[in-house]
Design a protein around this motif. Structure first.
Motif, short mmCIF file in Angstrom:
data_model
loop_
_atom_site.label_atom_id
_atom_site.label_comp_id
_atom_site.label_asym_id
_atom_site.label_seq_id
_atom_site.Cartn_x
_atom_site.Cartn_y
_atom_site.Cartn_z
N ARG A 127 -3.40 1.74 9.54
CA ARG A 127 -3.91 0.34 9.51
C ARG A 127 -4.48 -0.28 10.85
O ARG A 127 -4.45 -1.32 10.83
CB ARG A 127 -2.46 -0.32 9.17
N SER A 128 -4.52 0.81 11.87
CA SER A 128 -5.00 0.17 13.02
C SER A 128 -6.19 -0.79 12.86
O SER A 128 -7.30 -0.50 12.20
CB SER A 128 -5.38 1.26 14.00
N LEU A 129 -6.20 -2.01 13.43
CA LEU A 129 -7.25 -2.67 13.60
C LEU A 129 -8.29 -2.62 14.87
O LEU A 129 -9.44 -3.11 14.56
CB LEU A 129 -6.72 -4.24 13.55
N ILE A 130 -7.62 -1.97 15.88
CA ILE A 130 -8.26 -2.08 17.27
C ILE A 130 -8.80 -0.54 17.52
O ILE A 130 -8.04 0.21 17.33
CB ILE A 130 -7.41 -2.92 18.24
N ASP A 131 -9.93 -0.42 17.69
CA ASP A 131 -10.62 0.71 18.13
C ASP A 131 -10.16 0.92 19.75
O ASP A 131 -10.73 0.22 20.60
CB ASP A 131 -11.97 0.81 18.10
N MET A 144 5.26 -11.50 -0.27
CA MET A 144 5.62 -12.91 -0.61
C MET A 144 5.40 -13.37 -2.07
O MET A 144 4.55 -12.82 -2.72
CB MET A 144 4.73 -13.65 0.30
N GLY A 180 -3.17 -11.40 -1.16
CA GLY A 180 -2.44 -10.31 -1.63
C GLY A 180 -3.31 -9.23 -2.51
O GLY A 180 -3.10 -7.97 -2.68
N ALA A 183 3.55 0.37 8.39
CA ALA A 183 2.49 0.27 9.09
C ALA A 183 2.44 1.59 9.98
O ALA A 183 3.21 2.03 10.33
CB ALA A 183 2.64 -1.00 10.10
N GLY A 184 1.18 1.80 10.07
CA GLY A 184 1.06 2.88 11.05
C GLY A 184 -0.46 3.07 11.67
O GLY A 184 -1.39 2.10 11.33
N ALA A 185 -1.03 4.37 12.10
CA ALA A 185 -2.17 4.34 12.69
C ALA A 185 -3.26 4.06 11.53
O ALA A 185 -4.45 3.62 11.74
CB ALA A 185 -2.48 5.90 12.95
N SER A 213 -5.39 -6.03 -1.76
CA SER A 213 -4.74 -4.94 -1.42
C SER A 213 -3.89 -4.24 -2.50
O SER A 213 -2.88 -3.48 -2.48
CB SER A 213 -3.92 -4.94 -0.27
#
Lengths: 163, 304
Positions: free
Chosen positions: A148-152, A1, A97, A144-146, A100
């Motif tokens: 960056r997974s936020l949930i287990d 952004m 931002g 995005a992919g695994a 990261s």
């Protein structure tokens, strides 16, 4: 952004003080990232120690400003003077931002008329400072992919076992 | 404006202060399940797919009568979510809606934009899954179709626009961010905001079993200081009290216990002496007081 931050210079603060504010904002933003070592931004900006205040005093950062670019980060910093400096509402918090950011960040400096050659000489050996025209937008973040997974998912499965 | 005036709470989860909130609210299991699953699913899908694929904004909407536990559930959500995340932690931020609105021209819009596109994104920049509570959201997203420009200045309309723009932006760029909005007045909320909600969950007043459960948990909690109340919590006659309290919200039901205690000086001095009869009398007083209030207000109900 794409984001823009405004900093007040004279008569609110001197050009040197305004440059310190700019440097601090850049460091606070980028050094939130684990990829950008603490203190490294200040070292990278050292070649501009004299040139930065000169650019501000000459009004060269009023319209185009500095542009910080990194993955997912496109920040323009404009330094205002005179009436505009008196009216501006500054936001000196780290820019979203930054956490990261990569160590490939680049700060683009605008053309500065008579100071152009001096600016180019000051930044010629830097890997993070440039007098080229900045890109219109930030480079896209990696898809995005695994990673960056936020949930287990296994923890999620345990919800099904709760009474 | 300082961010601290716009943000009421910001804390990392798990946090012992929030551990019991979720369980303290007595609602149908399906309500809690839907809220927690929607938050987990939103984090899961939005982290791995672009907005164009999911159409998820990361916005859950809880609505229903006052006192039914919407805000408490939202406050407890981040604590419940934390153990489900890959980092085993989450963050909770509560917005102060009254700190955002201003009578000064252009200020409401500016504050909303600053908060939702600068401060909040900066706070979640580290990627930690974060629940942001927009309590009493009707004060932020006034229904533009029902608001008149004379009664609602253009500034209010622009503030609604600013919220919608920020929800769109954050929904597509910050997958770690989830907004939970609550309201008692769905009719007063802008339709475009409601259409952005990934899930809208009605939190109703409790049924008879719910009332009984709330009474029992309240008495049991108080029994830690006044042990005889634990026996009262087990009395079968409590079902009659629960019937007498039917239709009341959870907050009023909990207050019935203290209302019963203040009925006699003896139970103010020694709350553990409370009886079923005290509770029945209090239930009668509360129902009578509610009927009087409803008569005076013409029976209006905030929830549409």
């Amino acid at each position: 952004m794409e984001r823009t931050r405004f900093i007040a210079a004279a008569p609110v603060r001197s050009a040197s003080e305004a440059w310190r504010v700019v440097s601090t904002l850049l460091a606070d933003t980028l050094e939130r990232s684990s990829s950008v070592p603490t203190g490294s931004v200040g070292k990278e900006l050292a070649p501009l120690k004299g040139m930065g205040p000169a650019l501000i005093a000459g009004g060269h950062l009023e319209s185009k400003g500095l542009v910080l670019v990194d993955t997912g980060l496109h920040l323009t910093i404009r330094v205002l003077t005179a009436d505009a400096a008196l009216e501006v509402e500054e936001n000196l918090n780290p820019v979203p931002g930054g956490a990261s950011a990569t160590n490939a960040w680049t700060l683009y400096l605008p053309s500065a008329g008579a100071l152009d050659n001096a600016v180019k000489a000051a930044v010629k050996n830097s890997t993070h400072l440039s007098t080229d025209a900045p890109p219109a937008s930030a480079p896209a973040e990696k898809s995005a992919g695994a990673s960056r997974s936020l949930i287990d998912v296994n923890a999620l499965r345990s919800l099904g076992n709760k009474p | 404006m300082d961010a601290s005036e716009m943000i009421k709470t910001a804390c990392d989860m798990p946090d012992a202060r929030y551990a019991n909130l979720w369980d303290s609210i007595v609602v149908e299991r399906s309500i809690k399940d839907r809220l927690l699953r929607s938050a987990a699913l939103s984090l899961r899908l939005r982290a791995e797919l672009p907005f164009e694929a999911t159409a998820l904004h990361g916005l859950a909407f809880l609505y229903g009568p006052p006192g039914t536990g919407k805000t408490t559930l939202a406050r407890g959500l981040a604590h419940q979510l934390a153990p489900l995340t890959t980092r085993r932690k989450a963050r909770f931020i509560e917005i102060n809606p009254h700190g955002l609105m201003s009578a000064e021209h252009g200020q409401s819009q500016r504050r909303v934009t600053e908060l939702l596109t600068e401060h909040i994104p900066s706070m979640v920049d580290d990627g930690t899954p974060t629940v942001v509570l927009l309590d009493e959201v009707e004060s932020m997203v006034v229904a533009r179709s029902q608001a008149s420009l004379s009664a609602n200045p253009a500034d209010v309309h622009r503030a609604t626009d600013a919220v919608l723009t920020a929800i769109d932006l954050n929904g597509s760029t910050l997958p770690q961010l989830i907004f939970v909005a609550t309201s008692n007045f769905t009719g007063a909320i802008d339709e475009a905001f409601l259409s952005r909600a990934d899930v809208a969950i009605h939190v109703p007043t409790p049924d008879a079993l719910g009332v009984l459960a709330i009474l029992k948990t309240t008495l049991e909690a108080m029994a830690k200081a006044f042990p005889p109340l634990a026996q009262l919590a087990r009395r079968p006659q409590l079902e009659q009290v629960a019937k007498a309290l039917a239709g009341l919200d959870g907050r009023r039901i909990r207050k019935t216990v203290s209302e019963a205690m203040l009925g006699r000086l003896e139970t103010v001095i020694q709350p553990g002496d409370l009886t079923v009869e005290d509770l029945m009398l209090a239930a009668g007083r509360i129902q009578a007081s509610d009927q009087t209030a409803q008569t005076k207000s013409g029976g209006r109900n905030g929830t549409n």
